[in-house]
Write a protein that holds these residues in place. Structure first.
Motif, mmCIF file in Angstrom:
data_model
loop_
_atom_site.group_PDB
_atom_site.id
_atom_site.type_symbol
_atom_site.label_atom_id
_atom_site.label_comp_id
_atom_site.label_asym_id
_atom_site.label_seq_id
_atom_site.Cartn_x
_atom_site.Cartn_y
_atom_site.Cartn_z
ATOM 1 N N ASP A 44 -0.963 11.634 6.168
ATOM 2 C CA ASP A 44 -0.860 12.653 5.972
ATOM 3 C C ASP A 44 -1.207 13.903 6.928
ATOM 4 O O ASP A 44 -0.945 14.832 6.869
ATOM 5 N N ALA A 45 -1.893 13.429 7.946
ATOM 6 C CA ALA A 45 -2.484 14.318 8.996
ATOM 7 C C ALA A 45 -1.307 14.510 10.025
ATOM 8 O O ALA A 45 -1.064 16.095 10.010
ATOM 9 N N ASN A 46 -0.589 13.794 10.092
ATOM 10 C CA ASN A 46 0.894 13.959 10.923
ATOM 11 C C ASN A 46 1.574 15.135 10.968
ATOM 12 O O ASN A 46 2.245 15.986 10.643
ATOM 13 N N ALA A 68 0.592 -1.080 -0.507
ATOM 14 C CA ALA A 68 0.002 0.067 0.401
ATOM 15 C C ALA A 68 0.747 1.299 -0.218
ATOM 16 O O ALA A 68 1.637 1.064 0.689
ATOM 17 N N PRO A 69 0.662 2.239 -1.054
ATOM 18 C CA PRO A 69 0.919 3.825 -0.715
ATOM 19 C C PRO A 69 1.276 4.068 0.519
ATOM 20 O O PRO A 69 0.441 3.059 1.561
ATOM 21 N N ALA A 70 2.391 4.654 1.087
ATOM 22 C CA ALA A 70 2.203 5.617 2.329
ATOM 23 C C ALA A 70 1.338 6.629 2.584
ATOM 24 O O ALA A 70 1.071 6.896 3.789
ATOM 25 N N SER A 71 0.745 7.518 1.493
ATOM 26 C CA SER A 71 -0.331 8.322 1.758
ATOM 27 C C SER A 71 -1.384 8.521 0.771
ATOM 28 O O SER A 71 -1.219 7.704 -0.351
ATOM 29 N N SER A 129 -4.726 -0.431 6.793
ATOM 30 C CA SER A 129 -3.078 0.283 5.844
ATOM 31 C C SER A 129 -4.957 1.919 5.569
ATOM 32 O O SER A 129 -3.747 2.910 5.549
ATOM 33 N N ILE A 130 -5.845 1.550 5.910
ATOM 34 C CA ILE A 130 -6.613 2.798 5.786
ATOM 35 C C ILE A 130 -5.411 3.886 6.278
ATOM 36 O O ILE A 130 -5.238 5.282 6.414
ATOM 37 N N LEU A 131 -5.693 3.233 7.725
ATOM 38 C CA LEU A 131 -5.456 4.743 9.069
ATOM 39 C C LEU A 131 -3.592 4.858 8.651
ATOM 40 O O LEU A 131 -3.683 5.656 9.716
#
Length: 258
Positions: free
Chosen positions: A114-116, A23-26, A106-108
């Motif tokens: 992104d949020a951090n 999964a991509p990182a963001s 994975s979503i979280l």
């Protein structure tokens, strides 16, 4: 007894991180994350009316040290996705195990990035000390290094991530949306209780987390991942496993803040 239940639940719900393969990182492009950070207003100036109000409010929260709300704040300090899922067990009314919900984890993970990242970029613009940085003798509800005490407080990265997590769960389980977003908010409140942030830090962190999720929710990648995550949540609902911590959590959240 309430404290024992909170701690026991924190232990028994731990599971190793499980993520969708490759999964991509963001979800968001760096330019979008930067724009989110740039939209965060400046921190209250030192000595301003808002700054003094934040300090006074933080001082009142000392009364909660070693209470059940303090213990809940200790749990909320854990934001690694596979573990943070447990924060939403009571909001959902059933447990979602990270082991059986790899797409949700994975979503979280991507939302956490992104949020951090947006919060860290906003913090880099100016330094506001944390409550535990302004008073080096003040206890925190978690282990905090000297570097942690000296790190910037505004906006709260934990409140940003907590609010974004709450929005994710609300979007994936809309019948529990109000309870999910409340827990996202309470994760931010826990940072006040824990003496890691001031009220303005948390308020702007929450706003940033919600803004980040609005951008994330519009991406095709999130929308595709959400299909599989909803199926995982549906299976967890059918299994109907519950958390032993819910009565203690309700009691802790019912206590008014000083």
């Amino acid at each position: 007894m309430m404290r024992a239940h909170l701690v026991a639940a924190a232990i028994c719900t731990v599971a190793g991180p499980v993520a969708a393969q490759d999964a991509p990182a963001s979800y968001l492009d760096p330019a979008v994350i930067q724009a989110l950070a740039d939209a965060v207003p400046p921190a209250p100036a030192a000595g301003s009316t808002q700054d003094l109000a934040d300090i006074a409010a933080s001082d009142r929260l000392r009364a909660l040290e070693n209470t059940d709300r303090w213990m809940l704040a200790t749990r909320h300090a854990e934001l690694r996705p596979a573990l943070a899922l447990a924060h939403f067990d009571c909001a959902l009314g059933f447990r979602v195990s990270a082991e059986y919900a790899p797409r949700l984890v994975s979503i979280l993970e991507r939302v956490l990035h992104d949020a951090n990242e947006a919060a860290e970029l906003a913090k880099a613009r100016a330094f506001r000390p944390r409550p535990v940085g302004a008073d080096l003798e003040r206890p925190a509800c978690q282990v905090v290094s000297a570097a942690g005490r000296a790190s910037p407080s505004y906006p709260s990265g934990s409140a940003t991530v907590g609010a974004a997590y709450g929005e994710v769960i609300a979007a994936l389980a809309p019948e529990h949306a109000a309870d999910a977003t409340r827990i996202g908010h309470e994760i931010g409140v826990s940072r006040l209780v824990c003496a890691m942030h001031y009220a303005s830090d948390v308020a702007e962190g929450e706003a940033l987390g919600k803004a980040a999720f609005q951008r994330i929710a519009a991406t095709p990648a999130f929308q595709a991942d959400a299909v599989a995550a909803r199926e995982e949540i549906a299976r967890a609902r059918t299994a109907a496993l519950t958390s032993p911590a819910c009565a203690a959590e309700r009691a802790a959240l019912a206590a008014p803040l000083p």
